[in-house]
Write a protein that holds these residues in place. Structure first.
Motif, short mmCIF file in Angstrom:
data_model
loop_
_atom_site.label_atom_id
_atom_site.label_comp_id
_atom_site.label_asym_id
_atom_site.label_seq_id
_atom_site.Cartn_x
_atom_site.Cartn_y
_atom_site.Cartn_z
N THR A 55 0.83 -1.21 0.00
CA THR A 55 0.00 0.00 0.00
C THR A 55 0.86 1.25 0.00
OG1 THR A 55 -0.12 0.10 2.42
CG2 THR A 55 -1.88 -1.14 1.26
N HIS A 56 2.03 1.18 0.62
CA HIS A 56 2.99 2.27 0.62
C HIS A 56 4.30 1.74 1.17
CE1 HIS A 56 1.38 2.49 4.70
NE2 HIS A 56 2.26 3.42 5.07
N ALA A 57 5.31 2.63 1.30
CA ALA A 57 6.66 2.12 1.59
C ALA A 57 7.22 2.60 2.91
CB ALA A 57 7.60 2.47 0.44
N ASP A 60 7.39 0.04 8.39
CA ASP A 60 6.61 -1.00 9.07
C ASP A 60 5.83 -1.87 8.07
OD1 ASP A 60 5.33 1.51 8.71
OD2 ASP A 60 3.74 1.01 10.13
N HIS A 61 5.62 -1.36 6.85
CA HIS A 61 4.84 -2.09 5.85
C HIS A 61 5.71 -2.91 4.90
CE1 HIS A 61 0.97 -0.06 6.83
NE2 HIS A 61 1.86 0.72 7.44
N ILE A 62 7.03 -2.79 5.02
CA ILE A 62 7.90 -3.43 4.02
C ILE A 62 9.04 -4.26 4.60
CG2 ILE A 62 7.35 -1.65 2.32
CD1 ILE A 62 10.14 -0.48 2.77
N GLY A 153 -4.12 0.72 3.84
CA GLY A 153 -2.82 1.11 4.40
C GLY A 153 -3.01 2.09 5.54
N ASP A 154 -2.22 3.18 5.56
CA ASP A 154 -2.33 4.17 6.63
C ASP A 154 -3.09 5.42 6.18
OD1 ASP A 154 -0.85 2.38 8.04
OD2 ASP A 154 0.97 3.60 8.15
N THR A 155 -3.92 5.28 5.15
CA THR A 155 -4.72 6.42 4.69
C THR A 155 -5.82 6.74 5.69
OG1 THR A 155 -4.24 5.86 2.40
CG2 THR A 155 -6.15 7.27 2.79
N GLY A 194 -4.04 -0.27 8.00
CA GLY A 194 -2.70 -0.74 8.30
C GLY A 194 -2.41 -0.90 9.78
N HIS A 195 -3.24 -0.29 10.62
CA HIS A 195 -3.09 -0.43 12.07
C HIS A 195 -4.48 -0.46 12.68
CE1 HIS A 195 1.25 0.79 11.88
NE2 HIS A 195 0.80 1.41 10.80
N GLY A 196 -4.68 -1.28 13.71
CA GLY A 196 -5.95 -1.29 14.42
C GLY A 196 -7.01 -2.15 13.75
ZN ZN Z 1 2.02 1.99 9.16
#
Ligand code: ZN
Ligand code: ZN
Length: 212
Positions: A55-57, A60-62, A153-155, A194-196
């Motif tokens: 979703t993005h770089a 924590d996501h990669i 993701g974190d949007t 991405g969280h929660g």
């Molecule tokens: Zn994140």
């Protein structure tokens, strides 16, 4: 859809395995430090993973991409505008006081909405910058059905939105992405962040204090 998620210390970032219950093809979404749990879940469901979708770089996501790539040997996908973050993962780690290994290069940059597929499912790639320049949301729909499941993701989070104080973040852009792209989906659309915990578009539209 077969769907498993996992999150571990220190970031409690959700990584996902999504698979087709008919063909047993699947994708990994945002493999981080919980990558071993994701690989185990894929195996448990008898899934053949065909792509690693990011979703993005942010780090924590990669941080699990290298391990996933070595285990699966499938392409890694990212939006081009986040490649500077991806290639800067070691420096990102330093910002958080963490030693992070460099990751293998991205194989494919998303081209428009795609779509990508796994089994009977289509994945539309929606560019939603603001948290970072190359942030995308993935809208997964089963063939013949209209309702999508969103991986954002974190949007957007349950009751919150992504931070915009990291390199390339911008609050106005983020709000435009959420209102213009995500809020175009119907209220009952399920949202995995991405969280929660998971939420829905309707719940965030009605109650998210950042969006009222
Ligand atoms: Zn994140
Ligand atoms: Zn992030």
């Amino acid at each position: 859809m077969i769907l498993e998620h996992a999150a571990v210390e220190p970031f409690h970032k959700n990584g996902f395995v999504a698979g087709c219950e008919d063909t047993r093809e699947g994708v990994l979404i945002d493999p981080g430090d919980e990558v071993d749990e994701l690989l185990d879940a894929a195996k448990r469901h008898g899934l053949t993973i065909t792509n690693i979708l990011l979703t993005h770089a942010h780090l924590d996501h990669i941080t699990g991409v290298g391990r996933a790539k070595r285990a699966l040997g499938v392409p890694v996908w990212l939006h081009r505008d986040d490649n500077f973050l991806y290639e800067g993962v070691v420096q990102q780690g330093r910002m958080f006081g963490l030693k992070v290994d460099p990751q293998p290069p991205v194989d494919e940059f998303y081209a428009g909405e795609g779509p990508l597929r796994f089994g009977r499912y289509q994945v539309r790639v929606l560019h939603t910058p603001g948290h970072c320049p190359g942030g995308v949301c993935l809208a997964v729909t089963r063939d013949g059905e209209s309702s999508a499941t969103l991986f954002v993701g974190d949007t957007l989070f349950a009751g919150s939105i992504g931070r915009t104080d990291l390199p390339g973040g911008d609050m106005d852009t983020l709000l435009r992405s959420i209102r213009g792209v995500l809020f175009a989906f119907p209220d009952d659309t399920v949202v995995w962040s991405g969280h929660g915990p998971a939420t829905t578009i309707g719940r965030e539209r009605r109650t998210n204090p950042f969006l009222l």
